[in-house]
Scaffold this motif. Structure first.
Motif, mmCIF file in Angstrom:
data_model
loop_
_atom_site.group_PDB
_atom_site.id
_atom_site.type_symbol
_atom_site.label_atom_id
_atom_site.label_comp_id
_atom_site.label_asym_id
_atom_site.label_seq_id
_atom_site.Cartn_x
_atom_site.Cartn_y
_atom_site.Cartn_z
ATOM 1 N N THR A 119 0.811 -1.229 0.000
ATOM 2 C CA THR A 119 0.000 0.000 0.000
ATOM 3 C C THR A 119 0.841 1.274 0.000
ATOM 4 O O THR A 119 0.330 2.360 0.276
ATOM 5 C CB THR A 119 -0.914 0.030 1.251
ATOM 6 N N ALA A 171 -2.623 -6.795 -2.588
ATOM 7 C CA ALA A 171 -2.351 -6.459 -1.191
ATOM 8 C C ALA A 171 -1.443 -7.483 -0.533
ATOM 9 O O ALA A 171 -0.568 -7.135 0.272
ATOM 10 C CB ALA A 171 -3.671 -6.335 -0.424
ATOM 11 N N LYS A 219 -6.275 1.094 4.579
ATOM 12 C CA LYS A 219 -5.701 1.657 3.367
ATOM 13 C C LYS A 219 -5.859 0.705 2.181
ATOM 14 O O LYS A 219 -6.018 1.144 1.039
ATOM 15 C CB LYS A 219 -4.225 1.995 3.580
ATOM 16 N N VAL A 220 -5.813 -0.601 2.430
ATOM 17 C CA VAL A 220 -6.017 -1.569 1.350
ATOM 18 C C VAL A 220 -7.400 -1.389 0.741
ATOM 19 O O VAL A 220 -7.568 -1.403 -0.489
ATOM 20 C CB VAL A 220 -5.839 -3.008 1.854
ATOM 21 N N MET A 279 -7.447 1.861 -1.400
ATOM 22 C CA MET A 279 -6.712 1.732 -2.654
ATOM 23 C C MET A 279 -7.389 0.756 -3.610
ATOM 24 O O MET A 279 -7.353 0.936 -4.833
ATOM 25 C CB MET A 279 -5.274 1.321 -2.373
#
Length: 449
Positions: free
Chosen positions: A188, A211, A417-418, A421
């Protein structure tokens, strides 16, 4: 609802045009969805010339499990290459280092060279910075040695580009359209927008996030297999328009959103060739908008003539593989002019959905919660309306949905955050809609001029 659909079959390709051709008196803007389908190889299947460059980020941040996973992924891609494909493996750091073969050229895949490449991948080491422009220039240099055919690259990174923005911009302009590149970010710590810009310049299938490094191997194998399934390269979508007409935009809208408007090259008078890259057995949709001068009641006009063109190589004559008409007819019949073609409406919403997600996530990162809530709420409503279940599921990880139909949402205070994104990278992937079964609109069209 009227639906203008023209079919024209060429070797392996066909074109269908869906639209409502009726314009009100004084109306000037013509919209159409152009569907291009390739039913099979134009060439001779496995004998189609092809080249593959595998670019692996080996900057210092790749240390540990990521570099080990990248090695497994690179090996999987090499193993997938069919005999006769020309290929190379490049390590990307401050420079672009040739891992296999030695020297700036491509090797021809066979049992011996694949084994050598698999062994050479073991030399990948994590060290140095990240200069993606240098990597892309090396790929372009390698493809220049290969001549024609399918030219495809896989680019993997885990970090942000260290190049001066102006330098990177010039590189993207230099390599645009010279090969197709699929980009992947692992972890990330990379920027979605950087890979999206590479993807747009090189007509990839949309940037993707991996990821978990353990998933790289399967992903690389799938990308290489998809590349091996391509049968024809450098296909152009040619759009002819009549005098005094203006092309407002040409956008690929399925399977991903790509704005091609400013990529046109004029090879024929009053026609622009829009690059579409390489094709296998697949279908893509394009939203075309043309502005024409207003006409009198009952007047019919060919507002656009769409052709799928394969440019000739080495002085050979180009091939027109398929064609279709975009029509316009002016009428005072209000019932005819108020109907919006369902496919045009659907893809207009899908493009807006992509932009709403990107705007909302940008605002969220900048701390503008009000704008983020409004834009992501709009995205939720559009995803719900269009039946884009995958995007709706990803949005649900970023916002709390109060009412999907109205787009009423609350921002989540904490977002992985994964998840953020993944939503960002998937924003340009669209769901398709089938043509309206109502049948074609008015038949025939006046010829050019």
């Amino acid at each position: 609802m009227p639906n203008a659909s023209e079919r024209s079959a060429g070797p392996g390709f066909r074109v269908e045009v869906d639209q409502n051709p009726y314009l009100p008196l004084g109306g000037t803007e013509v919209h159409a969805v152009v569907s291009v389908t390739s039913d099979g190889p134009v060439g001779a299947g496995s004998s189609v010339p092809a080249s593959e460059v595998i670019i692996v980020d080996t900057s210092g941040s790749m240390y540990g499990e990521k570099i080990h996973a990248a090695k497994r992924a690179a090996r999987a891609a090499v193993e997938t290459l069919r005999d006769g494909v020309r290929f190379a493996v490049v390590a990307g750091h401050r420079e672009a280092e040739m891992i296999y073969p030695d020297g700036v050229h491509l090797a021809e895949a066979d049992a011996s060279t694949r084994a050598e490449a698999l062994a050479a991948v073991g030399r990948l080491r994590a060290d140095g910075g990240t200069r993606m422009g240098a990597w892309l220039l090396r790929a372009a240099e390698l493809f220049d040695t290969a001549g024609g055919g399918i030219r495809h690259a896989i680019l993997l990174t885990d970090g942000q580009n260290n190049e001066v923005p102006d330098v990177f911009d010039r590189v993207l302009q230099r390599v645009a359209g010279s090969f197709v590149c699929d980009c992947r970010g692992v972890g990330t710590d990379w920027k979605v927008e950087e890979l999206r810009r590479i993807d747009a310049a090189l007509l990839g299938g949309g940037p993707g996030i991996v990821a978990d490094p353990a998933d790289l191997e399967a992903d690389f194998r799938a990308m290489a297999q998809a590349s091996m399934g391509k049968a024809v390269a450098d296909v152009a979508l040619r759009l002819w328009t009549p005098p005094n007409a203006v092309v407002r935009y040409v956008k690929q809208v399925a399977p991903t959103v790509q704005d091609l408007t400013h990529r046109a090259v004029e090879r024929v008078t009053r026609a622009g060739d829009y690059p579409t890259g390489s094709w296998g057995t697949e279908s893509r949709d394009y939203h075309v908008c043309v502005e024409v001068p207003p006409g009198d009641p009952g007047r019919q006009l060919r507002a656009g003539w769409v052709r799928v063109v394969l440019p000739g190589e080495g002085g050979a004559q180009e091939q027109v593989l398929a064609s279709g008409n975009i029509l316009a007819e002016w009428t005072s019949d209000e019932a005819r002019v108020t109907g919006i073609n369902p496919r045009v409406a659907h893809y207009t919403g899908q493009v807006e959905l992509a932009q709403a997600i990107q705007d909302g996530l940008d605002a969220r990162r900048e701390g503008d919660d009000a704008t983020a809530t409004t834009r992501l709420g709009r995205a939720v409503a559009l995803a719900h309306e269009s039946g884009n279940e995958e995007t709706a599921r990803l949005l649900d990880r970023v916002v709390d949905v109060v009412d999907a139909a109205t787009g009423t949402v609350r921002l989540r205070t904490s977002v992985d955050k994964v998840d953020e994104m993944t939503l960002d990278t998937n924003s340009t992937r669209t769901v398709r809609t089938r043509p309206d079964p109502g049948g074609p609109g008015p038949g025939g069209a006046p010829g050019p001029g």
